[in-house]
Structures are given as structure tokens and as C-alpha cells.
Design an enzyme around this catalytic site. Structure first.
Site, PDB file in Angstrom:
ATOM      1  N   ASP A  58       0.805  -1.090   0.200  1.00 32.49           N
ATOM      2  CA  ASP A  58      -0.169  -0.067  -0.264  1.00 32.49           C
ATOM      3  C   ASP A  58       0.924   1.060  -0.008  1.00 32.49           C
ATOM      4  O   ASP A  58       2.300   1.039  -0.179  1.00 32.49           O
ATOM      5  CB  ASP A  58      -0.830   0.081   1.193  1.00 32.49           C
ATOM      6  CG  ASP A  58      -0.266  -0.026   2.295  1.00 32.49           C
ATOM      7  OD1 ASP A  58       0.727   0.117   2.543  1.00 32.49           O
ATOM      8  OD2 ASP A  58      -0.916   0.098   3.556  1.00 32.49           O
ATOM      9  N   GLU A  59       0.402   2.322   0.320  1.00 34.02           N
ATOM     10  CA  GLU A  59       1.210   3.626   0.081  1.00 34.02           C
ATOM     11  C   GLU A  59       2.028   3.611   1.253  1.00 34.02           C
ATOM     12  O   GLU A  59       3.299   4.389   0.941  1.00 34.02           O
ATOM     13  CB  GLU A  59       0.138   4.933   0.186  1.00 34.02           C
ATOM     14  CG  GLU A  59      -0.275   5.173   1.686  1.00 34.02           C
ATOM     15  CD  GLU A  59      -1.687   4.505   1.646  1.00 34.02           C
ATOM     16  OE1 GLU A  59      -1.989   3.320   1.127  1.00 34.02           O
ATOM     17  OE2 GLU A  59      -2.511   5.184   2.205  1.00 34.02           O
ATOM     18  N   HIS A 117     -22.104   5.682  -8.557  1.00 30.68           N
ATOM     19  CA  HIS A 117     -21.043   4.907  -7.544  1.00 30.68           C
ATOM     20  C   HIS A 117     -20.896   5.496  -6.427  1.00 30.68           C
ATOM     21  O   HIS A 117     -21.427   6.552  -6.149  1.00 30.68           O
ATOM     22  CB  HIS A 117     -19.491   4.965  -8.404  1.00 30.68           C
ATOM     23  CG  HIS A 117     -19.197   3.990  -9.273  1.00 30.68           C
ATOM     24  ND1 HIS A 117     -19.597   4.145 -10.708  1.00 30.68           N
ATOM     25  CD2 HIS A 117     -18.719   2.794  -9.246  1.00 30.68           C
ATOM     26  CE1 HIS A 117     -19.071   3.180 -11.452  1.00 30.68           C
ATOM     27  NE2 HIS A 117     -18.711   2.155 -10.721  1.00 30.68           N
ATOM     28  N   GLY A 135     -14.245   4.075 -15.191  1.00 26.58           N
ATOM     29  CA  GLY A 135     -13.617   3.458 -16.338  1.00 26.58           C
ATOM     30  C   GLY A 135     -14.732   2.306 -17.257  1.00 26.58           C
ATOM     31  O   GLY A 135     -14.547   2.289 -18.322  1.00 26.58           O
ATOM     32  N   THR A 136     -15.674   2.004 -16.434  1.00 28.02           N
ATOM     33  CA  THR A 136     -16.681   1.115 -17.244  1.00 28.02           C
ATOM     34  C   THR A 136     -17.628   2.046 -18.027  1.00 28.02           C
ATOM     35  O   THR A 136     -17.785   1.509 -19.260  1.00 28.02           O
ATOM     36  CB  THR A 136     -17.562   0.462 -15.971  1.00 28.02           C
ATOM     37  OG1 THR A 136     -16.713  -0.274 -15.105  1.00 28.02           O
ATOM     38  CG2 THR A 136     -18.670  -0.595 -16.613  1.00 28.02           C
ATOM     39  N   ASN A 160     -13.495  -3.189 -15.888  1.00 28.24           N
ATOM     40  CA  ASN A 160     -14.428  -4.054 -14.976  1.00 28.24           C
ATOM     41  C   ASN A 160     -14.298  -5.604 -15.214  1.00 28.24           C
ATOM     42  O   ASN A 160     -14.248  -5.856 -16.356  1.00 28.24           O
ATOM     43  CB  ASN A 160     -15.899  -3.653 -15.595  1.00 28.24           C
ATOM     44  CG  ASN A 160     -16.764  -4.144 -14.386  1.00 28.24           C
ATOM     45  OD1 ASN A 160     -16.883  -5.181 -14.038  1.00 28.24           O
ATOM     46  ND2 ASN A 160     -17.673  -3.144 -13.661  1.00 28.24           N
ATOM     47  N   PHE A 161     -13.896  -6.345 -14.144  1.00 26.91           N
ATOM     48  CA  PHE A 161     -13.738  -7.679 -14.347  1.00 26.91           C
ATOM     49  C   PHE A 161     -14.681  -8.653 -14.125  1.00 26.91           C
ATOM     50  O   PHE A 161     -14.673  -9.898 -14.241  1.00 26.91           O
ATOM     51  CB  PHE A 161     -12.378  -8.109 -13.446  1.00 26.91           C
ATOM     52  CG  PHE A 161     -11.066  -7.578 -13.757  1.00 26.91           C
ATOM     53  CD1 PHE A 161     -10.825  -6.352 -13.605  1.00 26.91           C
ATOM     54  CD2 PHE A 161     -10.333  -8.196 -14.433  1.00 26.91           C
ATOM     55  CE1 PHE A 161      -9.409  -5.670 -14.118  1.00 26.91           C
ATOM     56  CE2 PHE A 161      -8.960  -7.993 -14.968  1.00 26.91           C
ATOM     57  CZ  PHE A 161      -8.628  -6.598 -14.824  1.00 26.91           C
ATOM     58  N   LYS A 214     -15.198   7.234  -4.685  1.00 27.34           N
ATOM     59  CA  LYS A 214     -14.725   7.148  -5.850  1.00 27.34           C
ATOM     60  C   LYS A 214     -13.917   8.491  -6.421  1.00 27.34           C
ATOM     61  O   LYS A 214     -14.377   9.544  -6.340  1.00 27.34           O
ATOM     62  CB  LYS A 214     -15.618   6.762  -6.952  1.00 27.34           C
ATOM     63  CG  LYS A 214     -15.352   6.166  -8.173  1.00 27.34           C
ATOM     64  CD  LYS A 214     -16.072   5.284  -9.117  1.00 27.34           C
ATOM     65  CE  LYS A 214     -15.304   4.865 -10.461  1.00 27.34           C
ATOM     66  NZ  LYS A 214     -14.051   4.179 -10.346  1.00 27.34           N
TER      67      LYS A 214
HETATM   68  N1  LIG Z   1     -11.562  -2.926 -13.019  1.00 26.67           N
HETATM   69  C1  LIG Z   1     -12.527  -3.471 -12.052  1.00 26.67           C
HETATM   70  O1  LIG Z   1     -13.315  -4.152 -11.867  1.00 26.67           O
HETATM   71  C2  LIG Z   1     -12.858  -2.479 -10.693  1.00 26.67           C
HETATM   72  C3  LIG Z   1     -11.919  -1.283 -10.760  1.00 26.67           C
HETATM   73  N2  LIG Z   1     -11.899  -0.694  -9.521  1.00 26.67           N
HETATM   74  C4  LIG Z   1     -10.798   0.334  -9.490  1.00 26.67           C
HETATM   75  O2  LIG Z   1      -9.532   0.004  -8.396  1.00 26.67           O
HETATM   76  C5  LIG Z   1      -9.157   0.949  -7.734  1.00 26.67           C
HETATM   77  C6  LIG Z   1      -9.262   0.766  -6.355  1.00 26.67           C
HETATM   78  O3  LIG Z   1     -10.574   0.636  -5.800  1.00 26.67           O
HETATM   79  P1  LIG Z   1     -10.946   0.538  -4.342  1.00 26.67           P
HETATM   80  O4  LIG Z   1     -10.292  -0.798  -3.846  1.00 26.67           O
HETATM   81  O5  LIG Z   1     -12.367   0.384  -4.157  1.00 26.67           O
HETATM   82  O6  LIG Z   1     -10.301   1.598  -3.691  1.00 26.67           O
HETATM   83  P2  LIG Z   1      -9.583   1.957  -2.169  1.00 26.67           P
HETATM   84  O7  LIG Z   1      -9.598   3.444  -2.034  1.00 26.67           O
HETATM   85  O8  LIG Z   1     -10.448   1.169  -1.262  1.00 26.67           O
HETATM   86  O9  LIG Z   1      -8.428   0.955  -2.247  1.00 26.67           O
HETATM   87  C7  LIG Z   1      -7.053   1.961  -2.735  1.00 26.67           C
HETATM   88  C8  LIG Z   1      -5.925   1.564  -2.099  1.00 26.67           C
HETATM   89  O10 LIG Z   1      -4.739   1.844  -2.906  1.00 26.67           O
HETATM   90  C9  LIG Z   1      -3.789   1.887  -1.897  1.00 26.67           C
HETATM   91  N3  LIG Z   1      -2.756   2.699  -2.498  1.00 26.67           N
HETATM   92  C10 LIG Z   1      -2.706   4.196  -2.419  1.00 26.67           C
HETATM   93  N4  LIG Z   1      -1.276   4.591  -2.938  1.00 26.67           N
HETATM   94  C11 LIG Z   1      -0.805   3.462  -3.252  1.00 26.67           C
HETATM   95  C12 LIG Z   1       0.385   3.076  -3.666  1.00 26.67           C
HETATM   96  N5  LIG Z   1       1.463   4.149  -4.244  1.00 26.67           N
HETATM   97  N6  LIG Z   1       0.850   1.680  -3.956  1.00 26.67           N
HETATM   98  C13 LIG Z   1      -0.010   0.881  -3.474  1.00 26.67           C
HETATM   99  N7  LIG Z   1      -1.262   0.796  -3.075  1.00 26.67           N
HETATM  100  C14 LIG Z   1      -1.510   2.270  -2.832  1.00 26.67           C
HETATM  101  C15 LIG Z   1      -4.765   2.626  -0.746  1.00 26.67           C
HETATM  102  O11 LIG Z   1      -3.721   2.480   0.430  1.00 26.67           O
HETATM  103  C16 LIG Z   1      -5.779   1.613  -0.560  1.00 26.67           C
HETATM  104  O12 LIG Z   1      -5.608   0.749   0.058  1.00 26.67           O
HETATM  105  C17 LIG Z   1     -10.159   2.273  -8.218  1.00 26.67           C
HETATM  106  O13 LIG Z   1      -9.186   3.008  -9.309  1.00 26.67           O
HETATM  107  C18 LIG Z   1     -11.441   1.651  -8.813  1.00 26.67           C
HETATM  108  O14 LIG Z   1     -11.929   2.472  -9.841  1.00 26.67           O
HETATM  109  C19 LIG Z   1     -12.695  -0.935  -8.437  1.00 26.67           C
HETATM  110  C20 LIG Z   1     -13.706  -2.033  -8.587  1.00 26.67           C
HETATM  111  C21 LIG Z   1     -13.545  -3.052  -9.699  1.00 26.67           C
HETATM  112  O1  LIG Z   2     -14.366   2.486  -7.995  1.00 24.01           O
HETATM  113  C1  LIG Z   2     -15.190   1.436  -8.132  1.00 24.01           C
HETATM  114  O2  LIG Z   2     -15.657   1.242  -7.016  1.00 24.01           O
HETATM  115  C2  LIG Z   2     -15.382   0.994  -9.238  1.00 24.01           C
HETATM  116  N1  LIG Z   2     -14.522   1.162 -10.440  1.00 24.01           N
HETATM  117  C3  LIG Z   2     -14.531   0.699 -11.754  1.00 24.01           C
HETATM  118  C4  LIG Z   2     -14.882   1.648 -12.892  1.00 24.01           C
HETATM  119  O3  LIG Z   2     -14.365   2.779 -12.610  1.00 24.01           O
HETATM  120  O4  LIG Z   2     -15.481   1.430 -13.698  1.00 24.01           O
HETATM  121  C5  LIG Z   2     -15.314  -0.689 -11.799  1.00 24.01           C
HETATM  122  C6  LIG Z   2     -16.588  -0.659 -10.925  1.00 24.01           C
HETATM  123  O5  LIG Z   2     -17.696   0.017 -11.641  1.00 24.01           O
HETATM  124  C7  LIG Z   2     -16.205  -0.199  -9.558  1.00 24.01           C
END
Ligand SMILES: NC(=O)C1=CN([C@@H]2O[C@H](COP(=O)(O)OP(=O)(O)OC[C@H]3O[C@@H](n4cnc5c(N)ncnc54)[C@H](O)[C@@H]3O)[C@@H](O)[C@H]2O)C=CC1
Ligand SMILES: O=C(O)C1=N[C@H](C(=O)O)C[C@H](O)C1
Length: 247
Positions: A31-32, A135, A145-146, A102-103, A139
Site C-alpha cells: 500500500d502507500e 458509484h 472506467g466502465t 471491469n472484471f 470514488k
Molecule cells: N476493474 C474493476 O473491475 C474494478 C476497478 N476498480 C478500481 O480499482 C481502484 C481501487 O478501488 P478500491 O479498492 O475501491 O479503492 P480503495 O480506495 O478502497 O483502495 C485503494 C488502495 O490503494 C492503496 N494505495 C494508495 N497509494 C498506493 C500506492 N502508491 N501503492 C500501492 N497502493 C496504494 C490505498 O492504501 C488503498 O488501500 C479504483 O481505481 C477503482 O476504480 C474498483 C472495482 C472494480
Molecule cells: O471505483 C469503483 O468502485 C469501481 N470502479 C470501476 C470503474 O471505474 O468502472 C469498476 C466498478 O464500476 C467499480
């Protein structure tokens, strides 16, 4: 597989649960706090990294994984303006990156049908189209992104819309899109995990195509499945490539 979790927030913690359930081991959690001192040597030996962090960190994390030769699955959104640059770096380094907005299986089926729907309605100019996403209030990025992937699917199949524009409801003056602009309306409400709707409106009717995530579990399981798929492959991939219905 030995998995590195890059980001240990809402998604990282659920991914850990699914990874263990599917028989994998967690090699390292980043993490950070520990990221600044991390070097390529520290992560060599892992089979794959999974990044759900923040946009600027995801870019750094991809560079680190390329340097260490560790494949990386990137779920983090909000960095797609740098996509071409990242792709070039990955291919030059003979690395391995899989990314996706989105996965979840449900949303990937949605992406597929969204393209078919846009194509089917392309001749019927009486329909105007718009995308809505809802959302949680935490966020960081808008539009989601979706929603961007959905918009790209529509733009690729439209001879009216040329680009998307975004408005975050409540944050700024309402945008009135030009006819050639595809509006993405973003709503930030309480703890909503992710809802996406495509609306086609004519004077006589409306078509609504909607996906509602009930939790983050579908995203997390999909990320682990994507990491299993990436294991042993080289190249720059999108999550859409792992689904048979896209072949
Ligand atoms: N592609 C997908 O299916 C999905 C994508 N997302 C995306 O995933 C990302 C994270 O989402 P959440 O877990 O909900 O956010 P969150 O805010 O709960 O978690 C983000 C984490 O990143 C950590 N972090 C911050 N700086 C960092 C660094 N330099 N190196 C490593 N870790 C660091 C933070 O400590 C925190 O634990 C967002 O961009 C969100 O849009 C979220 C859900 C689904
Ligand atoms: O930040 C989220 O929570 C999510 N992020 C992804 C996005 O930006 O599309 C996927 C999902 O919708 C949840």
C-alpha cells in the site's frame, strides 16, 4: 500462484479472499506505506501482481513490474489517457500486462451486448443515446472506467456521436451536450458498488439497458481469474480477451 497485491483497500482485501479460496498464496501486500521503499528485487519471484490502487500508483506499479519481469493485472481506473504509452513500454520490455475497467462476467457480457445494441440502432437516428453511472461517494475518478468502455462501444458503432463528455451531477453546472457528443452522466451516492445504464430515447419510447453490481465480489473474482489467465503469457491484453463470447 504467488500473488502480490498492489493496493489493499476495498478491492485488494476481497481479492485476497478469492485468491486464497482458489488455492493461491499472497507473496506481498503493498500500500502507500511500504510502496516508496519497494524495489524490483523485492517482487522478483512472484508469479503475478494484481493492482487495485490509485491511478498514479498504478502507473508506477506497472513500471516496477515491467522492470522485475512480473506479470501484472491492473483493475485501477483513471489512467487510460496514458494507455498507448504504457502499451509501448510493455511491448518494448517484452512484459506482461492485462488491464480492464471491469472484471465482472456480467459487465463483460454487458460490454458485448452494448456494442450489438449500438450497431442495431445505428440506422435509427430518431434515438438519442446517453450513458449513466452511479458509484459510491469515495470514488476518485469520473466518469467510471466502465462507463468509458461502454461509451467507446457506442462511439465505435455510431455515425452521429464523435466523442463523449462527462458531467458529475451536483458537482458542476449541467452540461448540455451537442448532438454529436455522447453524454456520460456520473452520480455519486452513498455506498453504491457500481450501476451502469445505457438509455436510447426517442419521442415515442425509451430503451434502458442496465447492469447493477450488488457487491464487489464479481470484480474481485474476475481479477483472480484474469491473473490465472495471464500466468505464463507475454503481451499487452484487455480483460475482454479472456471471454469466449468476444472471440
Ligand atoms: N476493474 C474493476 O473491475 C474494478 C476497478 N476498480 C478500481 O480499482 C481502484 C481501487 O478501488 P478500491 O479498492 O475501491 O479503492 P480503495 O480506495 O478502497 O483502495 C485503494 C488502495 O490503494 C492503496 N494505495 C494508495 N497509494 C498506493 C500506492 N502508491 N501503492 C500501492 N497502493 C496504494 C490505498 O492504501 C488503498 O488501500 C479504483 O481505481 C477503482 O476504480 C474498483 C472495482 C472494480
Ligand atoms: O471505483 C469503483 O468502485 C469501481 N470502479 C470501476 C470503474 O471505474 O468502472 C469498476 C466498478 O464500476 C467499480
Amino acid at each position: 500462484m504467488n500473488i502480490i497485491l498492489l493496493g489493499y483497500g476495498k478491492m485488494g482485501q476481497i481479492i485476497e479472499r478469492y485468491a486464497l479460496k482458489r488455492g493461491h498464496q499472497i507473496f506481498l501486500v503493498v500500500d502507500e506505506h511500504n510502496r516508496p521503499s519497494l524495489t524490483a528485487d523485492d517482487i522478483k519471484g512472484a508469479d503475478v501482481a494484481i493492482d487495485f490502487s490509485v491511478p498514479f500508483a498504478a502507473l508506477d506499479n506497472m513500471n516496477l513490474c515491467l522492470e522485475a519481469g512480473v506479470p501484472i493485472v491492473v483493475g485501477t481506473t483513471g489512467w487510460y489517457d496514458q494507455l498507448e504509452e504504457v502499451k509501448t513500454k510493455c511491448l518494448e520490455a517484452d512484459g506482461s500486462i492485462l488491464y480492464g475497467s471491469n472484471f465482472s462476467i456480467g459487465v463483460n457480457v454487458f460490454f458485448h451486448i452494448n456494442r450489438m445494441l449500438a450497431k442495431a440502432l445505428q440506422p435509427y437516428k430518431q434515438y438519442d443515446v446517453q450513458v449513466e453511472e452511479i458509484h459510491h461517494i469515495h470514488k476518485l475518478d469520473a466518469p467510471s472506467g466502465t462507463a468509458i468502455t461502454i461509451a467507446e462501444g457506442i462511439l465505435d458503432n455510431s455515425d452521429v456521436k464523435t466523442n463523449w463528455v462527462n458531467t458529475v451531477i451536483g458537482d458542476q453546472d449541467e452540461i448540455i451536450p451537442k448532438p454529436q457528443e455522447l453524454l456520460i452522466e456520473s452520480h455519486r451516492i452513498e455506498e453504491v458498488p457500481g450501476t451502469h445504464t445505457v438509455l436510447y430515447s426517442s419521442e415515442v419510447d425509451q430503451i434502458e439497458f442496465k447492469h447493477t453490481a450488488h457487491s464487489r465480489d464479481g470484480f474481485a473474482l474476475g481479477a483472480v481469474v484474469a491473473a490465472e489467465w495471464l500466468n505464463g503469457k507475454k503481451g499487452f491484453y484487455q480483460v475482454t480477451e479472456i471471454f469466449d463470447f468476444n472471440k
